[in-house]
Scaffold this motif. Sequence first.
Motif, mmCIF file in Angstrom:
data_model
loop_
_atom_site.group_PDB
_atom_site.id
_atom_site.type_symbol
_atom_site.label_atom_id
_atom_site.label_comp_id
_atom_site.label_asym_id
_atom_site.label_seq_id
_atom_site.Cartn_x
_atom_site.Cartn_y
_atom_site.Cartn_z
ATOM 1 N N MET A 1 0.845 -1.196 0.000
ATOM 2 C CA MET A 1 0.000 0.000 0.000
ATOM 3 C C MET A 1 0.882 1.249 0.000
ATOM 4 O O MET A 1 1.729 1.415 0.881
ATOM 5 N N LEU A 2 0.693 2.090 -0.981
ATOM 6 C CA LEU A 2 1.404 3.363 -1.062
ATOM 7 C C LEU A 2 0.389 4.489 -0.937
ATOM 8 O O LEU A 2 -0.595 4.526 -1.684
ATOM 9 N N SER A 3 0.630 5.384 -0.002
ATOM 10 C CA SER A 3 -0.228 6.553 0.201
ATOM 11 C C SER A 3 0.606 7.806 0.038
ATOM 12 O O SER A 3 1.780 7.830 0.432
ATOM 13 N N PHE B 1 10.530 0.330 9.850
ATOM 14 C CA PHE B 1 10.913 -0.974 10.379
ATOM 15 C C PHE B 1 10.452 -2.007 9.362
ATOM 16 O O PHE B 1 9.850 -1.625 8.335
ATOM 17 N N PRO B 2 10.791 -3.273 9.531
ATOM 18 C CA PRO B 2 10.450 -4.239 8.485
ATOM 19 C C PRO B 2 8.974 -4.193 8.109
ATOM 20 O O PRO B 2 8.094 -4.333 8.947
ATOM 21 N N GLY B 3 8.727 -3.933 6.821
ATOM 22 C CA GLY B 3 7.374 -3.888 6.325
ATOM 23 C C GLY B 3 6.815 -2.506 6.117
ATOM 24 O O GLY B 3 5.733 -2.361 5.545
ATOM 25 N N LEU B 4 7.548 -1.468 6.522
ATOM 26 C CA LEU B 4 7.031 -0.120 6.267
ATOM 27 C C LEU B 4 8.140 0.912 6.201
ATOM 28 O O LEU B 4 9.206 0.764 6.800
ATOM 29 N N ARG B 5 7.877 1.971 5.458
ATOM 30 C CA ARG B 5 8.763 3.138 5.349
ATOM 31 C C ARG B 5 7.882 4.343 5.068
ATOM 32 O O ARG B 5 7.175 4.384 4.072
ATOM 33 N N TYR C 1 4.376 4.040 3.055
ATOM 34 C CA TYR C 1 4.448 2.788 2.312
ATOM 35 C C TYR C 1 4.447 1.622 3.291
ATOM 36 O O TYR C 1 5.257 1.583 4.227
ATOM 37 N N THR C 2 3.550 0.678 3.081
ATOM 38 C CA THR C 2 3.523 -0.572 3.825
ATOM 39 C C THR C 2 3.560 -1.709 2.817
ATOM 40 O O THR C 2 2.693 -1.795 1.943
ATOM 41 N N GLY C 3 4.594 -2.551 2.904
ATOM 42 C CA GLY C 3 4.705 -3.643 1.953
ATOM 43 C C GLY C 3 6.054 -4.323 2.014
ATOM 44 O O GLY C 3 6.921 -3.987 2.829
ATOM 45 N N SER C 4 6.244 -5.244 1.103
ATOM 46 C CA SER C 4 7.417 -6.120 1.158
ATOM 47 C C SER C 4 8.716 -5.435 0.752
ATOM 48 O O SER C 4 9.799 -5.951 1.046
ATOM 49 N N LEU C 5 8.653 -4.289 0.087
ATOM 50 C CA LEU C 5 9.885 -3.584 -0.284
ATOM 51 C C LEU C 5 10.640 -3.054 0.924
ATOM 52 O O LEU C 5 11.851 -2.854 0.858
ATOM 53 N N ALA C 6 9.933 -2.795 2.004
ATOM 54 C CA ALA C 6 10.552 -2.156 3.170
ATOM 55 C C ALA C 6 11.354 -3.182 3.974
ATOM 56 O O ALA C 6 10.793 -4.074 4.600
#
Length: 251
Positions: A1-3, A190-194, A214-219
């Motif tokens: 999810m990107l906001s 932290f893992p899963g968000l930036r 951003y919440t997702g696997s890229l973080a």
Amino acid sequence: MLSMVVAPRGSEPAVLRNADALHDAASTMKVAVLAAVHRSGLDLNAQIPVVNEFRSVTGGSYGNSPEWDSDPLPWERIGDLASVRWLAGRMVTHSSNLATNLCLAQVGQAAVARVWRQAGATASGSPRGIEDYAGRDAGVHNRVSARDLARLLDSLEPEVLALLEHNVHRVDIAAGLPPGTRLAGKNGWFPGLRHSAAVVYPADVDPYVLAVCYTGSLASGRAVDDPAARLLARISAGVWRHRHVLASCGV
């Protein structure tokens, strides 16, 4: 999810993407704590004990973990004293979790909730301290939206924004700007968000606000070498290229 929210400073957003979607706040909630400290009337030069025991919203106690803190200096003062001013600074310049909870203990959760309300936040809030896992497990969550982060930045006094100019973690939004560009902001990861939110001050047009969650696997959760941070940097660079168009959207 990107906001994302992009807005000329003090104006309505010009770009919105999932602007009201809620994300775990991570360290972006430290901006609300900073504002609460500066509006509290506390003597910022007062020396307070540096401890690692805090009251959970569940009624018990908890502490922070040095391994999850990006700032070692407050930990070196455990058992000693530090000024509220110094702790508030480390909270936003080096993203100290320990300093955050010490500041939060001084002002109280009600003061932080008032900061969010005064900013006009409709869904965001930070009702528990950092690493209050018992509170989290009881359903008490620190959450933010990109729109509310933009509103929070717009609500800050100049002296509070000035402190955010000294954030040393100049990745994500800052990394997408030309070297030396002035900005005042706070990021969290932290893992899963930036997440990152900042007021950017171009020399050639009026300032603008950019908030990206951003919440997702890229973080990856790494402070610097994080694919999600690079994604946010690319978004920041794109907004910068269109800053003159953005400025024409302001009041």
